[in-house]
Design an enzyme around this catalytic site. Structure first.
Site, PDB file in Angstrom:
ATOM      1  N   ASP A 164      25.242 -16.584  16.243  1.00 17.24           N
ATOM      2  CA  ASP A 164      24.709 -17.749  16.772  1.00 17.24           C
ATOM      3  C   ASP A 164      23.245 -17.925  17.133  1.00 17.24           C
ATOM      4  O   ASP A 164      22.456 -17.142  17.689  1.00 17.24           O
ATOM      5  CB  ASP A 164      25.427 -17.742  18.196  1.00 17.24           C
ATOM      6  N   ILE A 165      22.695 -19.111  16.331  1.00 15.35           N
ATOM      7  CA  ILE A 165      21.076 -19.126  16.234  1.00 15.35           C
ATOM      8  C   ILE A 165      20.637 -19.247  17.542  1.00 15.35           C
ATOM      9  O   ILE A 165      19.389 -18.950  17.824  1.00 15.35           O
ATOM     10  CB  ILE A 165      20.901 -20.315  15.217  1.00 15.35           C
ATOM     11  N   ASN A 169      20.206 -34.660  12.726  1.00 16.02           N
ATOM     12  CA  ASN A 169      20.427 -35.941  11.815  1.00 16.02           C
ATOM     13  C   ASN A 169      19.066 -36.840  12.131  1.00 16.02           C
ATOM     14  O   ASN A 169      18.234 -36.790  13.013  1.00 16.02           O
ATOM     15  CB  ASN A 169      21.564 -36.461  12.217  1.00 16.02           C
ATOM     16  N   GLY A 218      28.191 -29.385  15.519  1.00 15.17           N
ATOM     17  CA  GLY A 218      27.614 -28.254  14.895  1.00 15.17           C
ATOM     18  C   GLY A 218      26.658 -27.449  15.571  1.00 15.17           C
ATOM     19  O   GLY A 218      26.544 -27.500  16.811  1.00 15.17           O
ATOM     20  N   VAL A 219      25.578 -27.013  14.838  1.00 19.87           N
ATOM     21  CA  VAL A 219      24.694 -26.358  15.181  1.00 19.87           C
ATOM     22  C   VAL A 219      23.679 -27.138  16.058  1.00 19.87           C
ATOM     23  O   VAL A 219      23.123 -26.595  17.160  1.00 19.87           O
ATOM     24  CB  VAL A 219      23.845 -25.600  14.185  1.00 19.87           C
ATOM     25  N   ASP A 220      23.557 -28.285  15.824  1.00 17.75           N
ATOM     26  CA  ASP A 220      22.759 -29.463  16.572  1.00 17.75           C
ATOM     27  C   ASP A 220      23.127 -29.377  18.115  1.00 17.75           C
ATOM     28  O   ASP A 220      22.474 -29.315  18.972  1.00 17.75           O
ATOM     29  CB  ASP A 220      22.764 -30.786  15.811  1.00 17.75           C
ATOM     30  N   THR A 279      25.632 -27.647   5.341  1.00 15.45           N
ATOM     31  CA  THR A 279      26.716 -26.816   4.722  1.00 15.45           C
ATOM     32  C   THR A 279      27.836 -26.845   5.855  1.00 15.45           C
ATOM     33  O   THR A 279      28.955 -26.703   5.452  1.00 15.45           O
ATOM     34  CB  THR A 279      26.631 -25.206   4.341  1.00 15.45           C
ATOM     35  N   GLY A 280      27.792 -27.615   6.619  1.00 10.67           N
ATOM     36  CA  GLY A 280      29.109 -27.974   7.814  1.00 10.67           C
ATOM     37  C   GLY A 280      29.284 -29.353   7.447  1.00 10.67           C
ATOM     38  O   GLY A 280      30.038 -29.786   6.521  1.00 10.67           O
TER      39      GLY A 280
HETATM   40  N1  AR6 Z   1      24.392 -21.052  14.942  1.00  9.50           N
HETATM   41  C1  AR6 Z   1      24.297 -20.910  13.363  1.00  9.50           C
HETATM   42  N2  AR6 Z   1      24.763 -21.851  12.948  1.00  9.50           N
HETATM   43  C2  AR6 Z   1      25.856 -22.537  13.344  1.00  9.50           C
HETATM   44  C3  AR6 Z   1      26.044 -22.688  14.731  1.00  9.50           C
HETATM   45  C4  AR6 Z   1      25.244 -22.006  15.607  1.00  9.50           C
HETATM   46  N3  AR6 Z   1      25.565 -21.970  16.714  1.00  9.50           N
HETATM   47  N4  AR6 Z   1      27.188 -23.647  14.950  1.00  9.50           N
HETATM   48  C5  AR6 Z   1      27.586 -24.036  13.372  1.00  9.50           C
HETATM   49  N5  AR6 Z   1      26.647 -23.594  12.790  1.00  9.50           N
HETATM   50  P1  AR6 Z   1      26.153 -28.219  10.730  1.00  9.50           P
HETATM   51  P2  AR6 Z   1      25.143 -30.097   8.908  1.00  9.50           P
HETATM   52  C6  AR6 Z   1      26.490 -23.671  11.055  1.00  9.50           C
HETATM   53  O1  AR6 Z   1      27.594 -29.010  10.437  1.00  9.50           O
HETATM   54  O2  AR6 Z   1      26.193 -29.776   8.096  1.00  9.50           O
HETATM   55  C7  AR6 Z   1      25.526 -32.636  13.242  1.00  9.50           C
HETATM   56  O3  AR6 Z   1      26.375 -33.438  13.960  1.00  9.50           O
HETATM   57  C8  AR6 Z   1      27.549 -24.026  10.486  1.00  9.50           C
HETATM   58  O4  AR6 Z   1      28.939 -23.099  10.357  1.00  9.50           O
HETATM   59  O5  AR6 Z   1      25.841 -27.928  12.087  1.00  9.50           O
HETATM   60  O6  AR6 Z   1      23.577 -29.854   8.571  1.00  9.50           O
HETATM   61  C9  AR6 Z   1      24.030 -33.308  13.127  1.00  9.50           C
HETATM   62  O7  AR6 Z   1      23.752 -34.033  14.207  1.00  9.50           O
HETATM   63  C10 AR6 Z   1      27.012 -24.562   9.054  1.00  9.50           C
HETATM   64  O8  AR6 Z   1      27.306 -23.496   8.311  1.00  9.50           O
HETATM   65  O9  AR6 Z   1      25.127 -29.278  10.213  1.00  9.50           O
HETATM   66  C11 AR6 Z   1      24.154 -33.990  11.883  1.00  9.50           C
HETATM   67  O10 AR6 Z   1      24.692 -35.268  12.105  1.00  9.50           O
HETATM   68  C12 AR6 Z   1      25.771 -24.785   9.440  1.00  9.50           C
HETATM   69  O11 AR6 Z   1      25.591 -24.330  10.850  1.00  9.50           O
HETATM   70  C13 AR6 Z   1      25.091 -33.182  11.234  1.00  9.50           C
HETATM   71  O12 AR6 Z   1      25.928 -32.479  11.920  1.00  9.50           O
HETATM   72  C14 AR6 Z   1      25.379 -26.152   9.447  1.00  9.50           C
HETATM   73  O13 AR6 Z   1      26.447 -27.073   9.683  1.00  9.50           O
HETATM   74  C15 AR6 Z   1      24.562 -32.338  10.097  1.00  9.50           C
HETATM   75  O14 AR6 Z   1      25.226 -31.493   9.358  1.00  9.50           O
END
Ligand code: AR6
Length: 173
Positions: free
Chosen positions: A11-12, A25, A33-35, A123-124
């Site tokens: 977890d970052i 975004n 997600g991570v955001d 990648t999410g």
């Molecule tokens: N720590 C590290 N990595 C994580 C965590 C965490 N706590 N949670 C998820 N990931 P995503 P995107 C990974 O969907 O594809 C949001 O709604 C996850 O497994 O977070 O760039 C924003 O507001 C994946 O590998 O981001 C945007 O609208 C990676 O983080 C949209 O999602 C990125 O997944 C951005 O989509």
């Protein structure tokens, strides 16, 4: 260069570096997600600074980056970058993802950060193919680190096994 790059699984929001990078975004108002995890862990202070940036420049374009406090997290700063939504590679997604890494690194240097941690941007929810995204991340960061001595450590924080294994294989090569 390789000795400056580290891969961890987890977890970052828990990582203690000068700056963690957020896969945000264009609205900068948070999301899933991570955001979502970063805004929850960091607290209100992050959104407050995002609102000031929005008032000044109206959000953040794809491929660009902005910086805020990390609030309650162990890192000092959050660098918010906006990855491309994958659309079959027809909309310059590779270059946009490359720019996310470059602009985040540049902004880190501009704020005297020596260590930063990246999630696997796009990648999410944005569905960028994981293998291609990992290749872009590793190549762009390696190239950048070969051209500066200001960044001492870059950590790739992988949340899922598939990404972790992809990064391990790329960095072992
Ligand atoms: N720590 C590290 N990595 C994580 C965590 C965490 N706590 N949670 C998820 N990931 P995503 P995107 C990974 O969907 O594809 C949001 O709604 C996850 O497994 O977070 O760039 C924003 O507001 C994946 O590998 O981001 C945007 O609208 C990676 O983080 C949209 O999602 C990125 O997944 C951005 O989509």
């Amino acid at each position: 260069m390789r000795d400056k790059i580290e891969i961890v699984k987890g977890d970052i929001t828990k990582i203690k570096v000068d700056a963690i990078v957020n896969a945000a975004n264009t609205s900068l108002l948070g999301g899933g997600g991570v955001d979502g995890a970063i805004h929850r862990a960091g607290g209100q202070a992050i959104l407050e600074e995002c609102r000031k940036i929005i008032a000044r420049q109206g959000g953040c374009k794809t491929g660009e980056a902005v910086i805020t406090t990390a609030g309650n997290m162990p890192a000092k700063f959050v660098i918010h970058t906006v990855g491309p939504v994958w659309n079959n590679g027809k909309y310059d997604e590779e270059n946009k993802l490359t720019n996310c890494y470059k602009n985040s690194l540049q902004l880190a240097i501009a704020n005297n950060c020596q260590s930063l941690a990246f999630p696997n941007i796009s990648t999410g929810i944005y569905h960028f193919p994981k293998k291609e995204a990992a290749t872009i991340a590793v190549n762009t960061v390696s190239q950048f680190l070969s051209e500066t001595d200001k960044i001492k450590k870059v950590t790739f924080v992988c949340f899922d096994n598939e990404n972790y294994e992809l990064y391990e294989n790329l960095l072992r090569a």
